[in-house]
Design an enzyme around this catalytic site. Structure first.
Site: not given
Ligand code: BV8
Length: 235
Positions: A96-99, A114, A143, A182, A208-209
């Site tokens: 999911q990362n874009v880095d 993503h 552009c 994630t 970790p969580e």
């Molecule tokens: C879509 C790019 C329609 C931009 C991002 C149900 C079904 C489908 C869609 C939805 C649905 N319910 C809601 C939706 C809509 C929405 C959604 O999910 N909203 C959420 C907020 C509820 N989804 C969408 O809009 C998606 N598109 O649905 O289109 C469709 C779908 C299918 C088919 C046809 C049509 C698009 C979603 C993409 C959005 N873009 N990123 C940017 O980066 O700016 S999302 C963004 O969040 C990043 O990509 C990020 O990676 C992603 C997820 O977050 P995480 O990676 O999990 O990061 P987070 O901080 O949350 O968690 C970090 C975790 O790491 C924590 O748990 C922590 O404990 C842990 N951690 C910390 N340190 C460590 C660690 N783990 C291991 N080691 C460590 N050291």
């Protein structure tokens, strides 16, 4: 310790922002995370960009700068080591990362579901071409073809993620599905672990969580510790 996939089966690793945390790239939802102070909807949506392209462009130009200055950590490198040993067919990577850090670690055939900060395109669509940004270079503002704003080729909320069919097919056929770093908040990415598990795979979380998602095992360690240990044990 987790059983490795048999030689004729494959493992899927689906990573999120936690995989890059040790590289100094803040996560989204941890305290002090990227979204803190912002609502994701404020910046990562086509509407936000249409409303204030300058603000969203600057947010992503800053994130590109942070990503370009970061280095792959031992978690990224462990995945690259495993793929080098077993090949990208047996070790399949979705992020999911874009880095771009998995690519820079030497990983192959990564599905960046993503999109990527390293690719920018005209706000009007991909028809005017996609620009690959060289390390250390700033992104283009307008552009070259039409002068409209350029935007990062990332998937915003409300936009359809990349390669969903392939990710779905892998999730239903893999031996094991390992979600790394994630929170399982964002869909459809968050739904693949449960799909894999329903299809008979071993579903594992490295975080970790505990997120409370549908997993058979939870390795409550950071990715940069758990992944090198897992790969060492498997190899
Ligand atoms: C879509 C790019 C329609 C931009 C991002 C149900 C079904 C489908 C869609 C939805 C649905 N319910 C809601 C939706 C809509 C929405 C959604 O999910 N909203 C959420 C907020 C509820 N989804 C969408 O809009 C998606 N598109 O649905 O289109 C469709 C779908 C299918 C088919 C046809 C049509 C698009 C979603 C993409 C959005 N873009 N990123 C940017 O980066 O700016 S999302 C963004 O969040 C990043 O990509 C990020 O990676 C992603 C997820 O977050 P995480 O990676 O999990 O990061 P987070 O901080 O949350 O968690 C970090 C975790 O790491 C924590 O748990 C922590 O404990 C842990 N951690 C910390 N340190 C460590 C660690 N783990 C291991 N080691 C460590 N050291």
């Amino acid at each position: 310790m987790l059983p490795p996939p048999p030689a004729d089966r494959f493992v899927v690793f689906l990573s999120g922002a936690g995989l890059s945390a040790a590289s100094g790239i803040r996560t989204f939802r941890d305290p002090g995370g990227l979204w803190e102070g912002f609502r994701a909807e404020e910046l990562a949506t086509p509407e936000a960009f249409a409303r204030d392209p300058e603000r969203v462009w600057r947010f992503y130009a800053w994130r590109l700068e942070v990503a370009a200055a970061a280095e792959p950590n031992s978690g990224h490198l462990a995945l690259a080591r495993l793929q080098a040993a077993w090949g990208p067919q047996r070790v399949r990577l979705v992020t999911q990362n874009v880095d771009g850090l998995l690519d820079r670690a030497g990983c192959d055939e990564v599905i960046e579901m993503h999109g990527s900060l390293l690719r920018w395109r005209c706000a009007r669509g991909v028809g005017h071409g996609v620009v690959e940004i060289e390390a250390g270079q700033p992104p283009p503002r307008s552009c070259a073809r039409c002068g409209d704003w350029m935007r990062p080729a990332v998937v915003w909320f409300g936009e359809v993620p990349i390669d969903l069919d392939r990710i779905g097919a892998w999730s239903t056929r893999c031996h094991s599905f390992i979600a790394v770093g994630t929170s399982g908040v964002v869909y459809p990415a968050a739904g693949y672990a449960a799909l894999a598990r329903r299809s008979g795979a071993l579903a594992v979380e490295i975080n970790p969580e505990r997120t409370g998602g549908s997993f058979d095992r939870c390795i409550e360690q950071p990715a940069e510790v758990a992944l090198p240990a897992l790969v060492e044990a498997w190899l």
